[in-house]
Write a protein that holds these residues in place. Structure first.
Motif, PDB file in Angstrom:
ATOM      1  N   UNK A 182       0.876  -1.347   0.056  1.00 53.78           N
ATOM      2  CA  UNK A 182       0.060   0.038   0.033  1.00 53.78           C
ATOM      3  C   UNK A 182       0.851   1.498   0.081  1.00 53.78           C
ATOM      4  N   UNK A 183       2.000   1.368   0.901  1.00 48.26           N
ATOM      5  CA  UNK A 183       2.789   2.547   0.844  1.00 48.26           C
ATOM      6  C   UNK A 183       3.438   2.686  -0.683  1.00 48.26           C
ATOM      7  N   UNK A 203      10.204   6.203   8.911  1.00 42.41           N
ATOM      8  CA  UNK A 203      10.958   5.118   8.689  1.00 42.41           C
ATOM      9  C   UNK A 203      10.235   4.077   7.546  1.00 42.41           C
ATOM     10  N   UNK A 204       8.980   4.345   7.442  1.00 38.84           N
ATOM     11  CA  UNK A 204       8.457   3.183   6.381  1.00 38.84           C
ATOM     12  C   UNK A 204       8.457   3.981   5.064  1.00 38.84           C
ATOM     13  N   UNK A 205       8.097   5.212   5.270  1.00 34.52           N
ATOM     14  CA  UNK A 205       8.425   6.181   3.725  1.00 34.52           C
ATOM     15  C   UNK A 205       9.800   6.187   3.452  1.00 34.52           C
ATOM     16  N   UNK A 265      12.052   3.873   3.646  1.00 31.14           N
ATOM     17  CA  UNK A 265      12.270   2.401   3.142  1.00 31.14           C
ATOM     18  C   UNK A 265      11.550   2.292   1.901  1.00 31.14           C
ATOM     19  N   UNK A 266      10.488   2.718   1.761  1.00 28.55           N
ATOM     20  CA  UNK A 266       9.409   2.820   0.565  1.00 28.55           C
ATOM     21  C   UNK A 266       9.995   3.424  -0.649  1.00 28.55           C
ATOM     22  N   UNK A 267      10.693   4.567  -0.164  1.00 30.90           N
ATOM     23  CA  UNK A 267      11.256   5.351  -1.236  1.00 30.90           C
ATOM     24  C   UNK A 267      12.589   4.595  -1.870  1.00 30.90           C
ATOM     25  N   UNK A 268      13.286   4.048  -0.930  1.00 28.35           N
ATOM     26  CA  UNK A 268      14.409   3.481  -1.241  1.00 28.35           C
ATOM     27  C   UNK A 268      14.170   2.317  -2.334  1.00 28.35           C
ATOM     28  N   UNK A 319       5.187  17.213 -10.445  1.00 29.81           N
ATOM     29  CA  UNK A 319       5.852  15.912 -10.877  1.00 29.81           C
ATOM     30  C   UNK A 319       6.963  15.373  -9.697  1.00 29.81           C
ATOM     31  N   UNK A 320       7.269  16.517  -8.686  1.00 32.85           N
ATOM     32  CA  UNK A 320       8.203  16.415  -7.817  1.00 32.85           C
ATOM     33  C   UNK A 320       7.796  16.518  -6.438  1.00 32.85           C
ATOM     34  N   UNK A 321       8.058  15.800  -5.480  1.00 35.96           N
ATOM     35  CA  UNK A 321       7.865  16.000  -4.052  1.00 35.96           C
ATOM     36  C   UNK A 321       9.104  15.719  -3.313  1.00 35.96           C
ATOM     37  N   UNK A 322       9.113  16.508  -2.169  1.00 34.11           N
ATOM     38  CA  UNK A 322      10.393  16.200  -1.175  1.00 34.11           C
ATOM     39  C   UNK A 322       9.861  15.350  -0.166  1.00 34.11           C
ATOM     40  N   UNK A 323      10.730  14.770   0.666  1.00 34.32           N
ATOM     41  CA  UNK A 323      10.223  13.725   1.817  1.00 34.32           C
ATOM     42  C   UNK A 323       9.282  14.419   2.639  1.00 34.32           C
ATOM     43  N   UNK A 324       9.547  15.560   3.158  1.00 38.92           N
ATOM     44  CA  UNK A 324       8.616  16.173   4.021  1.00 38.92           C
ATOM     45  C   UNK A 324       7.242  16.331   3.703  1.00 38.92           C
TER      46      UNK A 324
END
Length: 119
Positions: free
Chosen positions: A23-24, A55-57, A59-62, A38-43
């Motif tokens: 789901x993430x 932490x999950x976000x 890991x998901x991005x990696x 079309x671009x987002x930053x982590x925060x």
């Protein structure tokens, strides 16, 4: 047992969906696709996904970057700036994801238990 493993390894659904079918991952891909730039930053993603831990976000991005669905751009500045966007492969995945979302909207009541909605 060896036959089952060979079938598993050759199964496109298991091998492809297994890499980003959680789901993430689907939510991150959807958010990047829906972003005006079309671009987002982590925060920014973290604020949009309040029920996903940092932490999950991360890991998901990696994971999405590892499988060439998301591009991570690091800018050499202080403080560091990191942008995330869809790769061409990630963009090509969006029509099927949008179809799945459309299907989910049409069949939500058929699939999701009324008891789950109330809780």
């Amino acid at each position: 047992m060896a036959d089952i493993k060979a079938e598993y390894l050759a199964c496109p659904i298991r091998q492809v969906i297994g890499r980003f079918g959680d789901k993430w991952s689907l939510l991150v891909l959807y958010m990047l696709n829906k972003s005006e730039t079309g671009v987002l930053r982590f925060n920014e993603m973290n604020r949009l996904m309040t029920d996903c831990s940092q932490k999950m976000l991360s890991q998901t991005l990696k994971n999405l970057e590892k499988y060439n669905l998301v591009h991570r751009e690091v800018y050499p500045q202080v403080p560091p700036k990191v942008d995330y966007s869809l790769t061409d492969t990630g963009k090509s995945l969006m029509p099927p994801i949008m179809s799945l979302i459309d299907w989910a909207l049409q069949h939500f009541d058929d699939v999701v238990s009324k008891d789950i909605i109330r809780s």
